[in-house]
Design a protein around this motif. Structure first.
Motif, PDB file in Angstrom:
ATOM      1  N   ILE A  81      -7.144   6.220  -0.941  1.00  0.00           N
ATOM      2  CA  ILE A  81      -6.597   7.387  -1.623  1.00  0.00           C
ATOM      3  C   ILE A  81      -6.877   8.613  -0.774  1.00  0.00           C
ATOM      4  N   PRO A  82      -6.138   9.668  -0.914  1.00  0.00           N
ATOM      5  CA  PRO A  82      -5.031   9.817  -1.854  1.00  0.00           C
ATOM      6  C   PRO A  82      -3.839   8.934  -1.471  1.00  0.00           C
ATOM      7  N   TRP A  83      -3.201   8.424  -2.481  1.00  0.00           N
ATOM      8  CA  TRP A  83      -1.961   7.679  -2.328  1.00  0.00           C
ATOM      9  C   TRP A  83      -0.977   8.346  -3.263  1.00  0.00           C
ATOM     10  N   PHE A  84       0.250   8.527  -2.823  1.00  0.00           N
ATOM     11  CA  PHE A  84       1.202   9.231  -3.681  1.00  0.00           C
ATOM     12  C   PHE A  84       2.581   8.617  -3.622  1.00  0.00           C
ATOM     13  N   VAL A  85       3.352   8.980  -4.635  1.00  0.00           N
ATOM     14  CA  VAL A  85       4.692   8.439  -4.827  1.00  0.00           C
ATOM     15  C   VAL A  85       5.571   9.552  -5.398  1.00  0.00           C
ATOM     16  N   ILE A  86       6.811   9.582  -4.940  1.00  0.00           N
ATOM     17  CA  ILE A  86       7.785  10.512  -5.511  1.00  0.00           C
ATOM     18  C   ILE A  86       8.697   9.697  -6.411  1.00  0.00           C
ATOM     19  N   LEU A  87       8.865  10.189  -7.630  1.00  0.00           N
ATOM     20  CA  LEU A  87       9.625   9.467  -8.653  1.00  0.00           C
ATOM     21  C   LEU A  87      10.842  10.260  -9.103  1.00  0.00           C
ATOM     22  N   ASP A  88      11.895   9.538  -9.442  1.00  0.00           N
ATOM     23  CA  ASP A  88      13.077  10.128 -10.050  1.00  0.00           C
ATOM     24  C   ASP A  88      12.900  10.015 -11.564  1.00  0.00           C
ATOM     25  N   PRO A  89      12.711  11.140 -12.255  1.00  0.00           N
ATOM     26  CA  PRO A  89      12.467  11.051 -13.693  1.00  0.00           C
ATOM     27  C   PRO A  89      13.676  10.579 -14.493  1.00  0.00           C
ATOM     28  N   ALA A  90      14.864  10.717 -13.938  1.00  0.00           N
ATOM     29  CA  ALA A  90      16.063  10.280 -14.653  1.00  0.00           C
ATOM     30  C   ALA A  90      16.113   8.759 -14.751  1.00  0.00           C
TER      31      ALA A  90
END
Length: 151
Positions: A81-90
């Motif tokens: 970590i840090p580990w991250f992700v970008i998400l599409d909320p739709a």
């Protein structure tokens, strides 16, 4: 706090505002997590990131169900970590993660890590302009130079 409830709140906020979700995992003992959070909190960075993303942190040590949320998004075992992700909320789908060609980039301090981070932001197709993306990159390069100078 329940990790899945915290994430759902961010997803709802992002969906309502037309932004994406920047989900990052960290812990209080993680120095690189603190670097990421400190950099993201800089006024010139937070304003830009806030234009395109709703930021949400899942604390591995202090949130219930954090590991389940990590596994839901495919965090590789032993990635750190840090580990991250970008998400599409739709759609709830993953746009990109911090897992690059050589593994988790963590806090982006090396040239290849910064390049991967920027490709994540660019691939999210947010309201950020090319000039704003360049300002984010310049801030990371500047921060990286300070890190190198302190060693």
């Amino acid at each position: 706090l329940q990790a899945d409830a915290v994430l759902q709140g961010a997803m709802d906020q992002a969906k309502a505002s037309g932004r994406k979700v920047f989900l990052h995992f960290g812990a209080p003992w993680c120095g690189w997590c603190h670097r990421l959070e400190d950099w993201m909190a800089l006024e010139r960075v937070s304003g830009l990131l806030g234009k395109g993303f709703v930021d949400v942190k899942i604390d591995e040590d202090r949130m219930l169900g954090a590991k389940e949320v990590e596994s839901k998004f495919g965090m590789p075992k032993n990635s750190g970590i840090p580990w991250f992700v970008i998400l599409d909320p739709a759609t709830g789908k993953t746009i990109s993660t911090s897992t690059g060609p050589k593994g988790n980039i963590g806090y982006p301090a090396e040239e290849a890590e910064i390049a991967h981070f920027m490709s994540m932001l660019e691939g999210a197709h947010t309201a950020l302009t090319p000039a704003e993306l360049e300002a984010i990159k310049a801030s990371l390069v500047e921060a990286a130079a300070k890190i190198k100078g302190s060693h």
